[in-house]
Design a protein around this motif. Structure first.
Motif, mmCIF file in Angstrom:
data_model
loop_
_atom_site.group_PDB
_atom_site.id
_atom_site.type_symbol
_atom_site.label_atom_id
_atom_site.label_comp_id
_atom_site.label_asym_id
_atom_site.label_seq_id
_atom_site.Cartn_x
_atom_site.Cartn_y
_atom_site.Cartn_z
ATOM 1 N N SER A 535 35.860 2.354 -28.829
ATOM 2 C CA SER A 535 37.455 1.966 -28.984
ATOM 3 C C SER A 535 37.721 0.641 -28.333
ATOM 4 C CB SER A 535 38.519 3.096 -28.701
ATOM 5 O OG SER A 535 38.152 3.418 -27.244
ATOM 6 N N SER A 536 37.436 0.337 -27.361
ATOM 7 C CA SER A 536 37.886 -1.011 -26.595
ATOM 8 C C SER A 536 37.143 -2.136 -27.370
ATOM 9 C CB SER A 536 37.269 -0.835 -25.097
ATOM 10 O OG SER A 536 37.284 -2.308 -24.560
ATOM 11 N N THR A 537 35.738 -1.997 -27.595
ATOM 12 C CA THR A 537 35.207 -3.156 -28.341
ATOM 13 C C THR A 537 35.763 -3.388 -29.782
ATOM 14 O OG1 THR A 537 33.046 -2.182 -27.065
ATOM 15 C CG2 THR A 537 32.938 -4.075 -29.030
ATOM 16 N N ALA A 538 36.043 -2.187 -30.446
ATOM 17 C CA ALA A 538 36.569 -2.537 -31.849
ATOM 18 C C ALA A 538 37.959 -2.908 -31.718
ATOM 19 C CB ALA A 538 36.570 -0.732 -32.388
ATOM 20 N N ALA A 539 38.754 -2.524 -30.642
ATOM 21 C CA ALA A 539 40.018 -3.091 -30.691
ATOM 22 C C ALA A 539 40.130 -4.507 -30.430
ATOM 23 C CB ALA A 539 40.973 -2.264 -29.732
ATOM 24 N N GLN A 540 39.114 -5.059 -29.768
ATOM 25 C CA GLN A 540 39.254 -6.409 -29.291
ATOM 26 C C GLN A 540 38.742 -7.075 -30.553
ATOM 27 O OE1 GLN A 540 37.086 -7.449 -25.538
ATOM 28 N NE2 GLN A 540 37.714 -5.539 -24.680
ATOM 29 N N GLY A 542 38.883 -6.525 -33.566
ATOM 30 C CA GLY A 542 40.056 -6.239 -34.616
ATOM 31 C C GLY A 542 41.126 -7.271 -34.082
ATOM 32 N N ARG A 543 41.433 -7.469 -32.942
ATOM 33 C CA ARG A 543 42.635 -8.347 -32.482
ATOM 34 C C ARG A 543 42.011 -9.811 -32.876
ATOM 35 N NH1 ARG A 543 44.508 -10.276 -27.859
ATOM 36 N NH2 ARG A 543 46.779 -10.096 -27.654
#
Ligand SMILES: O=P(O)(O)OC[C@H]1O[C@](O)(CO)[C@@H](O)[C@@H]1O
Length: 555
Positions: A535-540, A542-543
């Protein structure tokens, strides 16, 4: 050459000498450097060695004569002598990659006596490439090499990263005084386009030569920078002949360089028995050779060769690399120091800490031994540093009064590299003063005696007992720089051997490289919405994608 397997065992701490060292450490623990100096008025000269322009003073290390004897015995017990001979003899001591480790052959003189690897005489290969480099360097320096529009070369841009950048960049800076003033040398390493943009600023494509330096010729940073440099060149002078006339490559992968468009006769070869961080002596040093000339480069090799001979032949108690390595083991494994500072008091050596960081941390930052078992004791410390006196106004506070003890190497040069009066006395005085202040500190009573207010006394007292080695060079020229770098290379070998690790692989850099490849694919795959990441990698990701889309929309 084969080597007895027991020499490769990980745990060298089960032997008698290691136990003796630990017992000895306990017996002298708490003995302050002040006491050690008081007990032996000659310590400052007794614990110093001078050899061929290099002076090494380890008297401000927390060691006694007995410590040094035990360390040397530990090295013997661990088969270090055999290890050294195995390396020089071409044994495949890089066991995880099944490779010989022969950077020393790059500076050996007698090609006939050199080892063979896979049926090839190493010395012959080295001589052939050195000769090609000399001819090429000469033609650039003399202005005989012309670009696609027949103008002479006025700028050399080395594109490479890690060992394909740090060595030549550091050495070109260190030896700038001895360099040709007719050519501007620039180094590009970071994939951040800001690095290449800055390097190209003010350059004329008609007079610029690019050296693409990459052992593997697969390193994404280098290839990305090389592609952009090629585009810059073509934008500047058009396609015809541009790459052929303005690009050369240094690589073990001649075929990949050729695919990039670099003519085979413009590829300077080296071999997989030269590690990236040990490659400045190979064709990776081409930019340096152009800068200081082939005579200067041969002096650089001669300096390293003289250190090789010392390493191979001097008794351990008088052997500079062995002593430096053993002191590091003492600090790391007996005193528990987790970091090590390299502090060159000479602006010419400003890039040395970064160079040594790769040399030491990529070589010995391992936690698995050559036998595949976890190591029994700590390995490489964190190596860091900066040129003095700048560091004094930044991080020296912690060196003097922090809770962490940081062993330091202070490196100075007796002969200044400039003609400005007064500066050098001050610079060298600062170097010596720092080693003195770190070692002896200042007691609360001494502070009080100076009339300092009582509430300030604890803040203004210095514990001292902070270990350092001073390396003083007579001068900084190609020969002495060669000696200095080879000294550190062999120090790393000594430590890697005693820790029982493979100092010549670097598997630890792979995971991040692979991950970056997947993430960049994901960033560019605009249509995909499900990101197969945590989730951290995906959020970054995406951002970043949203910011990138917004920026594109605004344009
Ligand atoms: O010369 P190459 O193959 O481009 O590699 C550059 C650097 O990348 C590494 O392989 C890993 O960071 C280093 O050991 C090496 O010096």
């Amino acid at each position: 050459m084969s080597i007895d397997n027991h020499e490769f065992r990980t745990d060298r701490t089960s032997g008698q000498r290691w136990h003796a060292l630990r017992a000895h450490h306990q017996s002298i623990d708490g003995t302050h450097l002040r006491d050690l100096f008081a007990a032996d008025p000659d310590r400052g000269t007794a614990m110093a060695i001078e050899s061929d322009g290099l002076y090494l003073d380890y008297s401000k290390q927390r060691v006694t004569a007995e410590t040094m004897t035990l360390l040397v015995e530990f090295a013997h017990e661990s088969g270090l002598r055999d290890g050294i001979e195995a390396m020089f003899g071409g044994a495949r001591i890089n066991t995880t990659e099944d490779r010989a480790v022969l950077h020393t052959a790059l500076r050996a003189l007698d090609a006939d006596a050199s080892p063979t690897v896979d049926g090839h005489a190493v010395g012959e290969q080295v001589d052939r490439v050195l000769h090609r480099m000399s001819v090429f360097a000469q033609s650039v320096r003399r202005g005989r090499l012309r670009g696609a529009t027949s103008r002479r070369i006025e700028a050399v841009v080395n594109i490479g990263i890690g060992g394909s950048d740090l060595g030549p960049a550091m050495a070109c800076r260190a030896l700038a005084e001895a360099s040709t003033p007719d050519i501007d040398f620039r180094f590009v390493s970071n994939v951040d386009g800001a690095d290449l943009s800055a390097a190209l600023r003010g350059l004329d494509p008609e007079t610029t030569l690019f050296i693409v330096s990459s052992k593997t010729f697969t390193t994404v940073e280098t290839l990305t920078n090389a592609e952009s440099a090629r585009q810059w060149l073509i934008d500047g002078i058009g396609d015809r002949g541009a790459v052929r006339e303005h690009f050369v490559a240094v690589s073990t992968n001649v075929e990949a360089a050729r695919r990039f468009g670099i003519a085979e006769e413009n590829v300077f070869e080296f071999w997989d028995w030269v590690g990236g961080r040990y490659s400045v002596w190979s064709a990776i040093g081409l930019s340096l050779m152009i800068a200081i000339g082939s005579g200067g480069f041969r002096d650089f090799l001669a300096g390293a060769r003289s250190m090789d001979t010392e390493f191979r032949t001097a008794p351990f108690e008088k052997n500079l690399p062995v002593l430096l390595g053993l002191l590091g083991i003492w600090n790391r494994n007996l005193l528990g120091a987790a970091t090590h500072a390299v502090l060159p008091y000479d602006e010419r050596l400003a890039l040395l800490p970064a160079y040594l960081q790769q040399l030491e941390m990529e070589s010995n930052g391992k936690s698995v031994g050559v036998d595949g078992e976890p190591v029994a004791i700590d390995t490489a410390p964190i190596v860091w540093g900066a040129a003095g006196t700048n560091g004094q106004h930044a991080f020296f506070q912690l060196l003097h009064q922090g809770t962490t003890v940081v062993p330091c190497d202070f490196i100075g040069v007796l002969e200044p590299g400039h003609l400005l009066a007064g500066h050098h006395d001050l610079l060298i005085a600062n170097l010596i003063a720092q080693t003195q202040a770190l070692a002896f500190g200042r007691t609360a009573d001494e502070v009080r005696a100076e009339g300092v207010a009582e509430h300030q006394v604890p803040h203004r007292a210095f514990p001292g007992d902070r270990p350092s080695t001073t390396i003083m060079m007579d001068r900084l020229d190609p020969y002495s720089l060669g000696r200095l770098l080879a000294l550190y290379e062999h120090k790393v070998f000594v430590q890697g051997w005693l820790w029982g690790i493979d100092s010549f692989d670097q598997w630890g850099v792979e995971l991040g490289k692979v991950a970056a490849g997947r993430i960049v694919d994901e960033i560019r795959a605009e249509d995909r919405t499900v990101l197969p990441f945590d989730s951290s990698t995906a959020a970054q990701i995406g951002r970043y994608r949203r910011a990138r889309a917004a920026a594109e929309h605004d344009r």
